[in-house]
Design a protein around this motif. Structure first.
Motif, PDB file in Angstrom:
ATOM      1  N   CYS A 109      47.361  14.480  -4.776  1.00  0.00           N
ATOM      2  CA  CYS A 109      47.691  14.127  -6.162  1.00  0.00           C
ATOM      3  C   CYS A 109      48.511  12.846  -6.196  1.00  0.00           C
ATOM      4  CB  CYS A 109      48.487  15.252  -6.821  1.00  0.00           C
ATOM      5  SG  CYS A 109      47.550  16.748  -7.170  1.00  0.00           S
ATOM      6  N   GLU A 113      47.634   9.386  -8.100  1.00  0.00           N
ATOM      7  CA  GLU A 113      48.540   8.849  -9.121  1.00  0.00           C
ATOM      8  C   GLU A 113      48.972   7.422  -8.773  1.00  0.00           C
ATOM      9  OE1 GLU A 113      49.154  10.057 -11.926  1.00  0.00           O
ATOM     10  OE2 GLU A 113      49.612  12.184 -11.929  1.00  0.00           O
ATOM     11  N   ARG A 114      49.215   7.175  -7.513  1.00  0.00           N
ATOM     12  CA  ARG A 114      49.634   5.827  -7.105  1.00  0.00           C
ATOM     13  C   ARG A 114      48.520   4.812  -7.302  1.00  0.00           C
ATOM     14  NH1 ARG A 114      53.126   7.549  -1.938  1.00  0.00           N
ATOM     15  NH2 ARG A 114      51.074   7.704  -0.999  1.00  0.00           N
ATOM     16  N   CYS A 116      46.064   4.985  -9.487  1.00  0.00           N
ATOM     17  CA  CYS A 116      45.917   4.758 -10.927  1.00  0.00           C
ATOM     18  C   CYS A 116      47.036   3.876 -11.474  1.00  0.00           C
ATOM     19  CB  CYS A 116      45.898   6.097 -11.668  1.00  0.00           C
ATOM     20  SG  CYS A 116      44.389   7.051 -11.433  1.00  0.00           S
ATOM     21  N   PHE A 117      48.228   4.026 -10.933  1.00  0.00           N
ATOM     22  CA  PHE A 117      49.370   3.241 -11.395  1.00  0.00           C
ATOM     23  C   PHE A 117      49.341   1.819 -10.845  1.00  0.00           C
ATOM     24  CE2 PHE A 117      53.705   1.650 -10.734  1.00  0.00           C
ATOM     25  CZ  PHE A 117      54.209   1.712 -12.029  1.00  0.00           C
ATOM     26  N   LYS A 127      40.499   7.875 -14.060  1.00  0.00           N
ATOM     27  CA  LYS A 127      41.824   8.374 -14.439  1.00  0.00           C
ATOM     28  C   LYS A 127      41.719   9.730 -15.118  1.00  0.00           C
ATOM     29  CE  LYS A 127      44.147   3.895 -15.040  1.00  0.00           C
ATOM     30  NZ  LYS A 127      44.852   3.004 -15.986  1.00  0.00           N
ATOM     31  N   ASN A 131      43.284  13.255 -13.734  1.00  0.00           N
ATOM     32  CA  ASN A 131      44.250  13.993 -14.555  1.00  0.00           C
ATOM     33  C   ASN A 131      43.765  15.402 -14.863  1.00  0.00           C
ATOM     34  OD1 ASN A 131      46.076  11.857 -14.644  1.00  0.00           O
ATOM     35  ND2 ASN A 131      45.181  10.989 -16.501  1.00  0.00           N
ATOM     36  N   ILE A 134      44.191  17.527 -11.723  1.00  0.00           N
ATOM     37  CA  ILE A 134      45.600  17.839 -11.489  1.00  0.00           C
ATOM     38  C   ILE A 134      46.071  18.913 -12.463  1.00  0.00           C
ATOM     39  CG2 ILE A 134      47.955  16.933 -11.639  1.00  0.00           C
ATOM     40  CD1 ILE A 134      46.912  14.287 -10.544  1.00  0.00           C
ATOM     41  N   ILE A 150      54.723  16.458  -8.055  1.00  0.00           N
ATOM     42  CA  ILE A 150      54.098  15.136  -7.978  1.00  0.00           C
ATOM     43  C   ILE A 150      55.125  14.083  -8.372  1.00  0.00           C
ATOM     44  CG2 ILE A 150      52.164  13.695  -8.728  1.00  0.00           C
ATOM     45  CD1 ILE A 150      50.749  16.238  -9.608  1.00  0.00           C
ATOM     46  N   SER A 152      56.815  11.071 -10.057  1.00  0.00           N
ATOM     47  CA  SER A 152      56.649  10.434 -11.359  1.00  0.00           C
ATOM     48  C   SER A 152      56.307   8.957 -11.198  1.00  0.00           C
ATOM     49  CB  SER A 152      57.936  10.580 -12.177  1.00  0.00           C
ATOM     50  OG  SER A 152      57.897   9.753 -13.326  1.00  0.00           O
ATOM     51  N   SER A 153      55.484   8.445 -12.124  1.00  0.00           N
ATOM     52  CA  SER A 153      55.132   7.021 -12.079  1.00  0.00           C
ATOM     53  C   SER A 153      56.360   6.139 -12.275  1.00  0.00           C
ATOM     54  CB  SER A 153      54.083   6.704 -13.155  1.00  0.00           C
ATOM     55  OG  SER A 153      54.588   6.996 -14.443  1.00  0.00           O
TER      56      SER A 153
END
Length: 205
Positions: A109, A113-114, A116-117, A127, A131, A134, A150, A152-153
């Motif tokens: 996860c 997330e990384r 996508c960020f 994306k 999501n 997840i 997970i 946080s961004s």
């Protein structure tokens, strides 16, 4: 056996088992030193490396790693759903193997997330799929009062001095292990997922 009577349903028709996933868990690679000699070898071994020469290749790499993330998360959701149907999800999660598996899914996860960020060329579809996968995992684990942890961004950093080539976020932020290869930096979890599920050769722009 940590899973007791539920050991048999862990196997599916494709031959995948909980144990198989352990190969994709975060590793502790040997940290390689950057030397001029190593960098000069790049062209010599170009045929053996996954070289990203343009933005299209970089977009392809983002798609490949996110596809791998989603596939593994879907497999995890399927496994946990079977556990829930059998009424043993709580027992499985609390076992040593179950905890290890959950921790591996958390790392996947995090990689997704990384990416996508940190990567500008990620599609909305990728994306949304990530999501959704997840969220499905979170919902399943919540039934036995277990949280999916997970990062946080807000804790991720773009445009860092030493970004990970795969996710383009800083390798200096909250990662137990990072490594360098051919003068490039990678999160251990990003590199490990790439090598296990995408390509044995790491991408090098």
């Amino acid at each position: 056996d940590d899973f007791g009577a539920f050991n048999k349903p862990m196997n599916n028709n494709s031959g995948n088992t909980l144990g198989n996933f352990e190969a994709a868990l975060p590793i502790e690679p040997t940290i390689a030193k950057d030397t001029e000699a190593e960098l000069s070898e790049r062209d010599k071994y170009a045929d053996f490396l996954s070289l990203a020469s343009d933005s299209q290749n970089q977009q392809d790499n983002s798609s490949k790693i996110l596809d791998a993330c989603s596939a593994e998360l879907q497999e995890g959701s399927s496994f946990f759903s079977k556990c829930e149907q059998e009424g043993v999800l709580g027992e499985v999660i609390l076992s040593k193997k179950g905890e290890t598996y959950k921790n591996g899914l958390e790392q996947i996860c995090l990689v997704g997330e990384r990416v996508c960020f940190g990567c500008d060329n990620v599609t909305v579809a990728h994306k949304d799929t990530l999501n959704a996968n997840i969220q499905k995992l979170k919902t399943l684990l919540a039934t036995v009062d277990v949280n999916l942890k997970i990062q946080s961004s807000q804790e991720m950093v773009r445009g860092a001095k030493t970004p990970c080539i795969i996710c383009n976020t800083s390798t200096e932020q909250k990662e137990p292990v990072s490594l360098q290869f051919m003068g490039r930096a990678y999160h251990a979890s990003c590199a490990n997922l790439w090598r296990n599920k995408v390509d044995m050769m790491l991408p090098i722009p």
